[in-house]
Enzyme design. Sequence first.
Site, PDB file in Angstrom:
ATOM      1  CG  ASP A  14      19.281   9.241 -30.299  1.00 55.33           C
ATOM      2  OD1 ASP A  14      19.808  10.361 -30.298  1.00 55.33           O
ATOM      3  OD2 ASP A  14      18.620   8.808 -29.335  1.00 55.33           O
ATOM      4  CD  GLU A  22      17.366  13.857 -26.566  1.00 56.01           C
ATOM      5  OE1 GLU A  22      16.892  14.730 -25.819  1.00 56.01           O
ATOM      6  OE2 GLU A  22      16.697  13.219 -27.412  1.00 56.01           O
TER       7      GLU A  22
END
Length: 383
Positions: free
Chosen positions: A77, A142
């Site tokens: 991500d 994250e």
Amino acid sequence: MTQRVATDPIPLAQALIRCRSVTPANDGALDVVQRALEPLGFACTRLVYGPEDYRVDNLFARRGTSGPHLCYAGHTDVVPPGDVAAWTDDPFSGEVRDGVLFGRGACDMKGGIAAFVAGLADYLAERPDHPGSISLLITGDEEARSVDGTARVLEWMQANGQVPDMALVGEPTSKAALGDTIKIGRRGSLTARIAVHGKQGHSAYPALADNPIHRLVAALGPLLAAPLDHGSEFFPPTTLQVTGFDVGNTASNVIPATARAMLNIRFNDLHDSAGLTQRLHAALQASGCRYEMTAECSGESFLTRPGPFVDALSRAIARSTGVTPALDTGGGTSDARFIARYCPVAEFGAVGASLHQVNEHAPVDELRRLAATYCAILHEVLG
């Protein structure tokens, strides 16, 4: 000169960047990683967590069943690109110009994941019968909440007998040159929100009011006047920063009823969040104010002391890059804070000069050298 890898990480890095995987979207990024790992003999498990409006896709992949077990952790991500018009190219184009790879995630950390997979492919070509096990924990959560990513996968790993003996997080830790820094710990982060209550009144008649601003400032003063500590063996001093202060008052002649402050404490291994929370309570109580406070810790401090694992990383990095890495604990938090609860963990990756910036980028040569360094680390750690 750094050894070169036979497997080029750049095509894989480009494929990952072209996935618009802004947290929590996956947009096929983990499919790209899985397709690269399965031909290398990895058994892949997809783990999806989170509420319906915030579904997070994660990947756990493992090759081998015996120890020692080394896990590489990372995230596909990315943060939003921001002002797209300010980018030279589409933030998700994966364009290579003048020897530099551009795109959101090139530095943090799709380029790093691609480099590890490339280095891994070369290692397996040289050591198809390698000792122990290699796994990858790749999350899609994250950069934002960090609730349904690494932390949840680690719970699954523990329940299924998959806890590694050691872990390497591929965050971009190098500062000026590839190989100059290994992170062996991180500071903890505690955020406190405080509301001090007084009595509203006219500023010309302070005796008839109770100014909460004065009481809040009096409570904060001792906390700001002296350092909380002077650092420890591997950590800098703990810092307390006032990150917000608000009374909601637009009238110059009115003493407000409530004053609010927000604090962030980045703390070393001399403290824990519970002790610091009590310290804040004590300061507020000593001021005699009426208050409410909430405190939230996003991660305790942790440290992986120099020993066999850290020493092996240092040797491999020095041999591959020609640079002796410094051991560091600075910066913000990372998913290593979750892994540290289960096994020794360190972080090593590319130079992080452009992470989260417009025109985020990574030199092609650096990613190839990083891949070679990851290959050297696998040889040094596993044999």
